[in-house]
Scaffold this active site. Sequence first.
Site, PDB file in Angstrom:
ATOM      1  N   VAL B 152      49.766  37.481  45.437  1.00 17.77           N
ATOM      2  CA  VAL B 152      49.725  36.499  44.911  1.00 17.77           C
ATOM      3  C   VAL B 152      49.047  35.279  44.953  1.00 17.77           C
ATOM      4  O   VAL B 152      48.118  35.485  45.687  1.00 17.77           O
ATOM      5  CB  VAL B 152      51.080  35.328  44.920  1.00 17.77           C
ATOM      6  CG1 VAL B 152      51.918  34.295  44.168  1.00 17.77           C
ATOM      7  CG2 VAL B 152      52.372  36.399  45.053  1.00 17.77           C
ATOM      8  N   CYS B 153      48.360  34.792  43.922  1.00 15.51           N
ATOM      9  CA  CYS B 153      47.093  34.215  43.547  1.00 15.51           C
ATOM     10  C   CYS B 153      47.250  32.310  43.690  1.00 15.51           C
ATOM     11  O   CYS B 153      47.146  32.093  42.537  1.00 15.51           O
ATOM     12  CB  CYS B 153      45.800  34.504  42.725  1.00 15.51           C
ATOM     13  SG  CYS B 153      44.283  33.774  43.073  1.00 15.51           S
TER      14      CYS B 153
END
Lengths: 260, 229
Positions: B152-153
């Site tokens: 996840v960014c």
Amino acid sequence: MPKDVDSDILCFLRKSENGLLEIGYTVRKVASSQPLVSEKISFEVFGSEYSDEDLIYIHKLEDLKKRYTCVRRTRGDGNCFYRAFGFSYFERLLQDKKELQRFTDVAKSTRDDLIKLGFPEFTIDDFHENFMEVVGKLESEFTLTELTDTFNDQGLSDYLIVYLRLIVSGFLQKEAEFYTNFIEGDRSIKEFCNQEVEPMGKESDHIHIIALTNALGVPVRVEYMDRGEGDQCNHHDFPDGSKPGVILLYRPGHYDILYT
Amino acid sequence: MVEMIREKKRRSADYEIRRESGAQDLTGRQTCFEREWVKRYGEGQNSRGTLENHRQTSLTHQKDGAGANRRNKTGKLQELTLNPPEGIIAGPENEENFFEWEAYIMGPEGTCFEGGVFPSRLTFPPDYPLSPPKMKFTCDIFHPNIYPDGRVCISILHAPGDDPMGYETSAERWSPVQSVEKILLSVVSMLAEPNDESAANVDAAKTWRENRKKFEEIAHRTVRKSLGV
């Protein structure tokens, strides 16, 4: 043939991997070889890192020597202002019980201020209680050695830093109306605090110093030792005209502690 | 389809109950972790709780057992496992390792991810909460802010200055006062409102921007897959 090439590449990769590991190791070694807060050191030792030909600094060192006796270094990890301030002030509190009483009350009240501003209780309490525990020990339990040990214990020391950062953040947000004028760009105070104050390793500017000294009622003098003209270090007292008990030495990008 | 979702929701409810009883187990009896804790740091250093445990262990590791002092708040730190915000279930994978959490995120209502239950893993660094955890979806999910490998960014998972995507300045960053709950809520809003300006999955960002219908179809497939249908 391709096999050889492969093994060459593998060999190269292995070497560079080792190289990277080594660099990482060296970085860690340098970081950990410098204490978070050093013992007191003389100006002779302190000045030995400057070349004799570096006249601006040599003259400024001479100037400092006239007014101060020694220095305590702090590790350059982006938290040096808070670490230098915290240590220097707590060191003074070991001697000054009246000031300790005043500070204990102020420090206690910062928790509720932060909660009122909407910080989550359980994360605040974690840091607040650690902070108050150390403050409590200044009353009678702590010797100077124990205080130094506490500040050199990465976990404990960083927890103290986090709380000092929270005090700055809380103060700026409480006084947002005034301090918003000093924020560059179109960031809100809250954004500024989230990005420039609360995270570990973010360096301090004047606004942080002003906020911390005002929030705690602890005046600070900063001696500036830079490449600017003149043979003397300029200093500035936060707030103006106060009689500071905490004196810090600023060299571009870094704060250490000075002793009279 | 509806049946399957119901079944999946029930399963996740079961999971939640299992988690709850797990957490209650933690408060009720001495766990392996607690035994280890007592062995290492002495009696009286209560190790109950979950996230707080993590904070304590990480801190105590750094402190070399110099006396953990944060035992009173352990109850509060259980809140996330006991009363997670709606649509989120999270807790340590097992009672012996508080550095690895699993989290189940339900697709937010009214979005193309609605109905899905997406498993993920949170990995905490030894100096948590000074540094943020990492988060990775362990299922396939096609989304502009999730790398193809599931990482996840989003801005809250990064300290300022450590921003691979060059987040806009107003984006909220990691700091020691943030919490797992805050991260997971940010992930839910990320699912609801992808940010195609700082894309971790360029393909997904392009599809989201230029062919919303196709993006939604892929999302629906992901939802069905997450439910095992």
